[in-house]
Design a protein around this motif. Sequence first.
Motif, PDB file in Angstrom:
ATOM      1  N   ARG A 391      -4.102  -1.301   3.082  1.00  0.00           N
ATOM      2  CA  ARG A 391      -3.987  -0.201   2.125  1.00  0.00           C
ATOM      3  C   ARG A 391      -2.561   0.329   1.993  1.00  0.00           C
ATOM      4  NH1 ARG A 391      -8.854   1.562   4.731  1.00  0.00           N
ATOM      5  NH2 ARG A 391      -7.747   3.270   5.766  1.00  0.00           N
ATOM      6  N   SER A 392      -1.614  -0.250   2.746  1.00  0.00           N
ATOM      7  CA  SER A 392      -0.225   0.192   2.651  1.00  0.00           C
ATOM      8  C   SER A 392       0.406  -0.373   1.377  1.00  0.00           C
ATOM      9  CB  SER A 392       0.563  -0.285   3.881  1.00  0.00           C
ATOM     10  OG  SER A 392       1.932   0.010   3.745  1.00  0.00           O
ATOM     11  N   ILE A 393       0.727   0.494   0.445  1.00  0.00           N
ATOM     12  CA  ILE A 393       1.224   0.071  -0.869  1.00  0.00           C
ATOM     13  C   ILE A 393       2.651   0.575  -1.058  1.00  0.00           C
ATOM     14  CG2 ILE A 393       0.877   0.261  -3.363  1.00  0.00           C
ATOM     15  CD1 ILE A 393      -2.099   0.676  -2.796  1.00  0.00           C
ATOM     16  N   SER A 394       3.517  -0.305  -1.578  1.00  0.00           N
ATOM     17  CA  SER A 394       4.893   0.071  -1.917  1.00  0.00           C
ATOM     18  C   SER A 394       5.061   0.030  -3.426  1.00  0.00           C
ATOM     19  CB  SER A 394       5.892  -0.886  -1.259  1.00  0.00           C
ATOM     20  OG  SER A 394       5.787  -0.843   0.146  1.00  0.00           O
ATOM     21  N   THR A 395       5.905   0.913  -3.934  1.00  0.00           N
ATOM     22  CA  THR A 395       6.164   0.949  -5.381  1.00  0.00           C
ATOM     23  C   THR A 395       7.548   0.429  -5.727  1.00  0.00           C
ATOM     24  OG1 THR A 395       6.922   3.238  -5.177  1.00  0.00           O
ATOM     25  CG2 THR A 395       4.595   2.885  -5.719  1.00  0.00           C
ATOM     26  N   SER A 396       8.372   0.197  -4.703  1.00  0.00           N
ATOM     27  CA  SER A 396       9.715  -0.335  -4.945  1.00  0.00           C
ATOM     28  C   SER A 396      10.035  -1.356  -3.864  1.00  0.00           C
ATOM     29  CB  SER A 396      10.754   0.789  -4.936  1.00  0.00           C
ATOM     30  OG  SER A 396      10.726   1.482  -3.701  1.00  0.00           O
ATOM     31  N   LEU A 464      -1.176  -8.429   7.504  1.00  0.00           N
ATOM     32  CA  LEU A 464       0.226  -8.035   7.325  1.00  0.00           C
ATOM     33  C   LEU A 464       0.939  -9.003   6.382  1.00  0.00           C
ATOM     34  CD1 LEU A 464       2.772  -6.429   7.988  1.00  0.00           C
ATOM     35  CD2 LEU A 464       3.025  -7.822  10.062  1.00  0.00           C
ATOM     36  N   ILE A 465       0.756 -10.295   6.588  1.00  0.00           N
ATOM     37  CA  ILE A 465       1.413 -11.286   5.723  1.00  0.00           C
ATOM     38  C   ILE A 465       0.916 -11.157   4.288  1.00  0.00           C
ATOM     39  CG2 ILE A 465       1.560 -13.756   5.239  1.00  0.00           C
ATOM     40  CD1 ILE A 465       1.834 -14.239   8.208  1.00  0.00           C
TER      41      ILE A 465
END
Length: 638
Positions: A391-396, A464-465
């Motif tokens: 659920r860890s999401i990055s936007t940049s 993780l990958i």
Amino acid sequence: MGDCESIIPTSEGEQHVIAAFQHLAKLLRTSQNVNDELKRLLTDLDSHLTSMTLYTHLQDGKLNELESRFKSAEEKIRRWESNESMIWDSGPKEACEYMKAVDEIHKVQEGLISLPVNDGRKQKDLLCQAESVIQFAMARLEQELVHILAQNKLYFEPNCVPFQSGGYDAVYNESFASVEDSLEEETSQRESIPAVCIVNMVHPHVIPHLKSIANAMFTSNYIQEFSLAFVIMRKDALDEYLLILEMERHSIGDLQTMEWDVLNVKIKKWIWLIKVVIRVYLASEQRLCNNIFEGFGSYSATCFAEISATSMLCLLNFGEAIAMTTRRPEKLFRLLDMYEVLENLLVDIGALFSEDTEMGSFLKAEFHNLFMKLSDSARATFVDFGSLIARSISTSPFPGGGVHHLTKYVMNYTRTLTVYRDSLVFLLRDEAADSLGPASELLNEINSMPCPLAFHLQSITSQLISNLNNKSKLYNDDALRHIFLMNNIHYMIQKVKGSELRAFFGGEWIREHNRMLQSHANIYMRVTWQSVISLLRLDGDETNTPKAVFKEKYRAFNVAFEEIYKNQTGWNVSDPELRDDLHILTSNCVIQAYRFLCNLKSQFNCERYIKYTIDDLSKHILDLFQGSPDSLQSSRRR
């Protein structure tokens, strides 16, 4: 006392009756009208009455002796009635005299009870007086008990279990992600749980005084009063000890809303406290109870459980509140610490609290209940960790394509979990049963057995990958995307190879991810350098190539290389080994093609078109991936 006053005195009347019978028998024996048989009977009656008279005189003598002894002992006890000083503070002689007087009253009571029951007022009056004196003596001994316990309790700072608040915590931020060398320190702190450390809870010289008071009150059937006073005083003393240890009491609501940094310190303090309380304070308190209540049946176990109840329930309530709080990854290590310390203390709890006492049985059950709740909470928190990664999401995109904080966090997190390997293997024994059949390749290399912990750890790295692949798609530059994946996969491999994780991941996992790393390196080379190297190739016969073509190839190569240099010097490959491998791979590919073209320069007199020598180019390649953007300045002027 009222019953004693209502007794009607008849002893003197009995004496007169016996005397009258004896006189009558004497007259009848001398009478001429009495036959021999009757005279014989009268003689026997006179003898019997004489014996009764002698026995009565003897009993009166015993009663008088008991009365005299009672008066002497009573005087020694009653003289303290108006004396405000404490008996044991007045010296051993006074204390010994007082206890002998109490013992003498007991003996007088036994003597009075052993006399034949009659309607004499004196005997029963003495019994009532003796009971009254005993009541006073027991009340006074209870005061002495309270005073001795209050004045002779010992305070100490336990140095056998030092409190350590160090170590690192698995909070998802740069501080945890950058920690590399704290595991050994954390491990050493976890192992600092000592054996039982017995200390004196009161000054040793007063133990005989306390035991003599206990014996006297037990003999007088006042052991309940002794026990109650003892429990109250020792419970208050234990509360004072816990205050010295800075043991705090918090509601469940307070703990559930507390900031993690604050709560984390309090959990570490709780782990230290419960070891100190159980293995030092309660173990020592139990010894004190056993010494004082020796020979009194279950009173020792009962009183000890009552003394311990408040402090134990306070500690257990804190643990239960932590087990009930929201599951978050950073809490897992503390939950496991709490679980392990309780596991280590199970034997101690079994030795401290008896199933034969109601409170002891209750405290033991509550301890086991908390142990199970912590195990459930730790297991659920660990199992949930993989889904949190997903659920860890990055936007940049991550700057420079370096090792993402999430990667460092997850790998340091899993590396630290190996410290708790035994606990986790036990907690996960029923997990992943469907995935760990006899043919499963997820083996623990230490014992070559299917390992649920290995399954979960490998599942975490797979998630993780997958997450990193999604994050890599945020890069507009395909080459940087693969640098990012190389950085992170290489970091994962190094963490596994250089730690206890290797036992759970195995050689096949390492080989598989090395192949994955090589694949991304090949793609990077193709995306970055294939078009550049194509600029250095000559089509057809090299001898017929016009100078203008050479000039254009050098110019195009210089422009392309300078653009790559400008971009990729700012990319970050922090691991020296991986950076060197990429430099070597790039040099082998680029320098070889560039050298071939440069070797033709004398044949076509093209040296003036060459902006960078081979040495220049080799040095510039070494500037790539340093994480500091730069632009090229020619080492030679045209």
